[in-house]
Design a protein around this motif. Structure first.
Motif, PDB file in Angstrom:
ATOM      1  N   UNK A  20      20.126 -31.414  11.151  1.00  0.00           N
ATOM      2  CA  UNK A  20      18.782 -31.485  10.583  1.00  0.00           C
ATOM      3  C   UNK A  20      17.771 -32.056  11.585  1.00  0.00           C
ATOM      4  N   UNK A  21      18.227 -32.280  12.845  1.00  0.00           N
ATOM      5  CA  UNK A  21      17.320 -32.778  13.873  1.00  0.00           C
ATOM      6  C   UNK A  21      17.117 -34.277  13.863  1.00  0.00           C
ATOM      7  N   UNK A 115      16.760 -33.163  22.113  1.00  0.00           N
ATOM      8  CA  UNK A 115      16.455 -31.860  21.546  1.00  0.00           C
ATOM      9  C   UNK A 115      17.771 -31.406  20.921  1.00  0.00           C
ATOM     10  N   UNK A 116      17.714 -30.774  19.820  1.00  0.00           N
ATOM     11  CA  UNK A 116      18.942 -30.422  19.118  1.00  0.00           C
ATOM     12  C   UNK A 116      19.221 -28.941  19.328  1.00  0.00           C
ATOM     13  N   UNK A 117      20.395 -28.658  19.924  1.00  0.00           N
ATOM     14  CA  UNK A 117      20.756 -27.290  20.290  1.00  0.00           C
ATOM     15  C   UNK A 117      22.164 -26.972  19.813  1.00  0.00           C
ATOM     16  N   UNK A 118      22.416 -25.703  19.585  1.00  0.00           N
ATOM     17  CA  UNK A 118      23.767 -25.240  19.254  1.00  0.00           C
ATOM     18  C   UNK A 118      24.589 -25.249  20.537  1.00  0.00           C
ATOM     19  N   UNK A 119      25.687 -25.998  20.518  1.00  0.00           N
ATOM     20  CA  UNK A 119      26.567 -26.109  21.680  1.00  0.00           C
ATOM     21  C   UNK A 119      27.998 -26.287  21.182  1.00  0.00           C
ATOM     22  N   UNK A 120      28.889 -25.449  21.653  1.00  0.00           N
ATOM     23  CA  UNK A 120      30.305 -25.618  21.359  1.00  0.00           C
ATOM     24  C   UNK A 120      30.652 -25.494  19.893  1.00  0.00           C
ATOM     25  N   UNK A 121      31.587 -26.345  19.451  1.00  0.00           N
ATOM     26  CA  UNK A 121      32.101 -26.235  18.086  1.00  0.00           C
ATOM     27  C   UNK A 121      31.159 -26.807  17.037  1.00  0.00           C
ATOM     28  N   UNK A 122      30.147 -27.549  17.461  1.00  0.00           N
ATOM     29  CA  UNK A 122      29.184 -28.107  16.515  1.00  0.00           C
ATOM     30  C   UNK A 122      27.971 -27.184  16.435  1.00  0.00           C
ATOM     31  N   UNK A 123      27.446 -26.978  15.240  1.00  0.00           N
ATOM     32  CA  UNK A 123      26.270 -26.110  15.118  1.00  0.00           C
ATOM     33  C   UNK A 123      25.082 -26.641  15.917  1.00  0.00           C
ATOM     34  N   UNK A 124      24.912 -27.965  15.972  1.00  0.00           N
ATOM     35  CA  UNK A 124      23.792 -28.566  16.680  1.00  0.00           C
ATOM     36  C   UNK A 124      24.242 -29.897  17.282  1.00  0.00           C
ATOM     37  N   UNK A 125      23.840 -30.140  18.533  1.00  0.00           N
ATOM     38  CA  UNK A 125      24.133 -31.424  19.187  1.00  0.00           C
ATOM     39  C   UNK A 125      22.861 -31.939  19.860  1.00  0.00           C
ATOM     40  N   UNK A 126      22.773 -33.266  20.057  1.00  0.00           N
ATOM     41  CA  UNK A 126      21.632 -33.769  20.811  1.00  0.00           C
ATOM     42  C   UNK A 126      21.833 -33.519  22.305  1.00  0.00           C
ATOM     43  N   UNK A 127      20.840 -32.902  22.909  1.00  0.00           N
ATOM     44  CA  UNK A 127      20.797 -32.646  24.354  1.00  0.00           C
ATOM     45  C   UNK A 127      19.497 -33.277  24.828  1.00  0.00           C
TER      46      UNK A 127
END
Length: 131
Positions: A20-21, A115-127
């Motif tokens: 949810x950011x 910034x929250x992006x789709x990465x790997x097995x999680x739909x969204x991660x903090x980058x």
């Protein structure tokens, strides 16, 4: 061999809020320590009571390394990539990737925002990228 870390019951709230950011961490109800990674016991006082608390997704790059090998399948297309230890203004330190810095830049000491992006097995991660 997989280096992926599966989501646990302790950190499932972190990932749900990231989707949810928002960045949330556990704050110990006994000693007020804000902790990551999530756990059932406070590493400072061994208390078991806590509440989730949202923090500003802003901090400073404390350290970083350039990875020339993908330790997870979803990172193969990004080699080389930066991995940074970001100290949030709340005091929590997170390992994450960096985004938005010019190639060869030294980000140590830079102010960053999640910034929250789709990465790997999680739909969204903090980058993290420059503020």
């Amino acid at each position: 061999m997989s280096y992926e870390t599966p989501e646990t019951q302790d950190d499932s709230r972190f990932w749900a809020e990231a989707s949810e950011g928002r960045l949330v961490f556990q704050r110990c109800a006994d000693c007020a320590f804000l902790r990551w990674p999530a756990a059932g016991v406070c590493p400072e006082c061994l208390g078991r009571s806590f509440a989730w608390e949202e923090v500003e997704p802003v901090g400073t790059v404390w350290s970083y390394a350039v990875y020339h090998r993908a330790y997870a399948a979803h990172l193969k297309g990004r080699v080389p990539y930066d991995v940074a230890l970001v100290e949030l203004d709340s005091g929590v330190r997170l390992l994450s990737t960096l985004d938005g810095f010019p190639p060869g830049a030294d980000p140590i000491g830079a102010r960053v925002r999640a910034r929250f992006q789709a990465v790997g097995e999680h739909p969204v991660v903090p980058v993290f990228g420059p503020v």
